[in-house]
Design an enzyme around this catalytic site. Sequence first.
Site, mmCIF file in Angstrom:
data_model
loop_
_atom_site.group_PDB
_atom_site.id
_atom_site.type_symbol
_atom_site.label_atom_id
_atom_site.label_comp_id
_atom_site.label_asym_id
_atom_site.label_seq_id
_atom_site.Cartn_x
_atom_site.Cartn_y
_atom_site.Cartn_z
ATOM 1 N N GLY A 295 18.043 17.007 62.439
ATOM 2 C CA GLY A 295 17.086 16.899 61.343
ATOM 3 C C GLY A 295 17.662 17.303 60.006
ATOM 4 O O GLY A 295 17.037 17.094 58.965
ATOM 5 N N ILE A 298 23.451 16.650 57.286
ATOM 6 C CA ILE A 298 24.604 16.094 57.976
ATOM 7 C C ILE A 298 24.184 15.457 59.297
ATOM 8 O O ILE A 298 24.569 14.329 59.617
ATOM 9 C CB ILE A 298 25.663 17.190 58.240
ATOM 10 C CG1 ILE A 298 26.226 17.720 56.916
ATOM 11 C CG2 ILE A 298 26.787 16.659 59.114
ATOM 12 C CD1 ILE A 298 27.075 16.743 56.158
ATOM 13 N N LYS A 414 34.412 27.701 54.268
ATOM 14 C CA LYS A 414 34.102 29.136 54.188
ATOM 15 C C LYS A 414 34.634 29.903 55.388
ATOM 16 O O LYS A 414 34.605 31.141 55.413
ATOM 17 C CB LYS A 414 32.590 29.341 54.046
ATOM 18 C CG LYS A 414 32.045 28.805 52.728
ATOM 19 C CD LYS A 414 30.528 28.885 52.672
ATOM 20 C CE LYS A 414 30.023 28.398 51.324
ATOM 21 N NZ LYS A 414 30.374 26.985 51.030
ATOM 22 N N ASN A 452 31.500 21.726 50.491
ATOM 23 C CA ASN A 452 30.081 21.469 50.258
ATOM 24 C C ASN A 452 29.803 19.966 50.183
ATOM 25 O O ASN A 452 30.676 19.178 49.842
ATOM 26 C CB ASN A 452 29.634 22.123 48.945
ATOM 27 C CG ASN A 452 29.748 23.635 49.009
ATOM 28 O OD1 ASN A 452 30.291 24.178 49.958
ATOM 29 N ND2 ASN A 452 29.248 24.312 48.002
ATOM 30 N N GLY A 455 23.698 16.730 47.866
ATOM 31 C CA GLY A 455 22.475 16.148 48.402
ATOM 32 C C GLY A 455 21.952 16.845 49.636
ATOM 33 O O GLY A 455 20.890 16.493 50.142
ATOM 34 N N VAL A 460 23.311 23.211 45.707
ATOM 35 C CA VAL A 460 22.831 23.848 44.484
ATOM 36 C C VAL A 460 22.144 22.847 43.562
ATOM 37 O O VAL A 460 21.381 23.228 42.678
ATOM 38 C CB VAL A 460 24.026 24.526 43.759
ATOM 39 C CG1 VAL A 460 24.948 23.481 43.140
ATOM 40 C CG2 VAL A 460 23.535 25.497 42.684
ATOM 41 N N THR A 477 26.187 31.544 39.115
ATOM 42 C CA THR A 477 26.593 32.913 39.457
ATOM 43 C C THR A 477 27.751 33.420 38.605
ATOM 44 O O THR A 477 27.780 34.582 38.211
ATOM 45 C CB THR A 477 26.983 32.992 40.949
ATOM 46 O OG1 THR A 477 27.973 32.002 41.214
ATOM 47 C CG2 THR A 477 25.774 32.759 41.827
ATOM 48 N N ARG A 545 27.012 36.564 44.294
ATOM 49 C CA ARG A 545 26.126 37.108 45.318
ATOM 50 C C ARG A 545 26.934 37.618 46.502
ATOM 51 O O ARG A 545 28.109 37.249 46.679
ATOM 52 C CB ARG A 545 25.137 36.032 45.780
ATOM 53 C CG ARG A 545 24.209 35.564 44.676
ATOM 54 C CD ARG A 545 23.324 34.407 45.139
ATOM 55 N NE ARG A 545 24.108 33.228 45.473
ATOM 56 C CZ ARG A 545 23.572 32.078 45.885
ATOM 57 N NH1 ARG A 545 22.253 31.984 46.027
ATOM 58 N NH2 ARG A 545 24.348 31.049 46.173
ATOM 59 N N GLU A 548 29.966 35.730 48.612
ATOM 60 C CA GLU A 548 30.516 34.583 47.899
ATOM 61 C C GLU A 548 31.927 34.889 47.367
ATOM 62 O O GLU A 548 32.252 36.025 47.034
ATOM 63 C CB GLU A 548 29.615 34.180 46.734
ATOM 64 C CG GLU A 548 28.325 33.519 47.160
ATOM 65 C CD GLU A 548 27.544 32.988 45.976
ATOM 66 O OE1 GLU A 548 26.881 31.954 46.128
ATOM 67 O OE2 GLU A 548 27.577 33.623 44.902
#
Length: 612
Positions: A295, A298, A414, A452, A455, A460, A477, A545, A548
């Site tokens: 759902g 991706i 990440k 990232n 969409g 962000v 940020t 944050r 990050e």
Amino acid sequence: MSALHSVWRKIAGRRYVIATLDFILLALAVYLGYAIRLGMVIPAYVHDWQNVTLALPAVMVLMFWAFGQYSTIWLHAGTEDYLKFTWLYIISFMVFLLVNNIFKISVFPRTSFAITFSAGIILCGGLRFSWLVTKSIHVNSKSHDKKLKALIVGAGEAGAFLARDLMRNTSELFPAGFVDDDPQKIGRNISGLKVFGSTKELEKIVTREKFEVVLIAIPSANGAKIREIYDTLAPLNIDVRILPSLRELADGQVSVSRLRNVKLEDLLGREPVRINLKPEANYIQGKKILITGAGGSIGSEIVRQVLHNNPSEIFALGHGEQSIYLLNEGLAKLNIKIPVRLIIADVADAVAIDDLFKKYKPDVIFHAAAHKHVPLMQTCAREAMRVNDIGTRTLARAAGKYKADRMVLISTDKAVHPSSVMGATKRLAEKILELEQKNYPDTKFMAVRFGNVLGSRGSVIPKFEEQIANGGPVTVTHPDMKRYFMLIPEAVSLVIQAGALGRGGELFVLDMGEPVKIRDMAELLIRLCGYEPYSDIDIVYTGIRPGEKLEEELFYDSNAVNNTQHPKIFVSNIKASQTGQVDNLNDTLERAVNNPEEAMKLLKELVPEFTI
């Protein structure tokens, strides 16, 4: 002229009227054929002339009707419609001659035949062409004062099609010229419009000719080229619209309706990765495919792309019932024939997953389900490990136990030198896959790592758009924060390609080009919304944050990377043993999910490179 066009338009929409006009015009063509050959009164062949006058139009109109000629909307006809009419006219005329020869309807002199054939195609073709002419006159007769003067960037096939469509249709725009970088086109006319110069002269041309709208009609252009054009036009405060990319124009149709405003993904400074999936997706054809996180952004795109490669069945698994419901609603509109089973389950629920594999025995698993929100997961280490790690282990063990052909894990940049709980759990998921590859060598396990995606629900961009709509400020940020970005279809193409390339135990990484500054993206988005950054809409910096990093990485060691057969897909050689022992992995995972207070400590134990 407007009244004439209105009447002619109504006639064009009535197939019985067109058929009647065709009959009359063909009868006139027969008369001309006999009259020019034998004299206007046709004394000697009056009986033959009468028979042909009835028979030929009747046969041809019936043929036209049978082959859908009267279903064509001639107000919007294109070249292919006129070619179809021409061939059908020739065939119908030959059919009449055959009928006439068999039933001896009349004597039809060869000269009369040639004249009738020529007159008929001119009259009937002229009838059809007249709608296009009156429409063009009607459109061009409208005051250009009420329209926007448009310059088309790109005088290739797409630009020419667009220009003709604008001239044929009632629109707020009227095309008044082109620019193109092909020196052989500059100064020439295309579709009746002048090519003023190259894109390097764009600013000067727009100012000098007082264009009000610029239409970018280069579907093959990459983000860098579109960004160059957009940056040139931005200071002029002019409306810029674009035709979608070749990927979006899959049906090849170019029209006014396809024009849209420039979007952020159009301006990405990297060439889109083009992967031809058809030869490489054979492992999907005729197979049962399980997609977790189906759902999500991706996962749902994986479902759509897998459907194009003819699996026997798809199992769309998700934990959130609303997202799976929306996926099903979207698939219903596609009128697909391949069965898609919707499954609501938690990937970390061993009982549910085992039952699913036991019942359906999927051949290929695409594992997209995960907790991905970096700041949220910082305080939820236990839950992040439960879903991202226990869930991956549960799926991998079921895949091995029930002898699935392969499993593809979606990872993230990440996971490289992770500074967040989310990144660390995804790195641990990569290790888990390597461990299970040893336990179940008959199943091919592999991971795909990328940055990232634009969409996605966690992107962000929706947040920036909401802030702009509310009048700002847009919050970033840090002014130097950078991220790799790609489009969702590109990411999914990579995932499917990895499934084909993998032989078991690989970690695939995409060459994603140069990272993009988040500040630059915010400024671009503000301009795309019609505002000026720091003037109309301010940008404020809120600080990095928890979890990050200023920049992400794609590899632990760029020297430990090999090429694959695809120029932009690499395979990392790094092994789990190089970044922490996994001998006690199972015990530590169980302790972590059963002891929330120690989850963070145990995650650091399993991923020693994890630093906060």
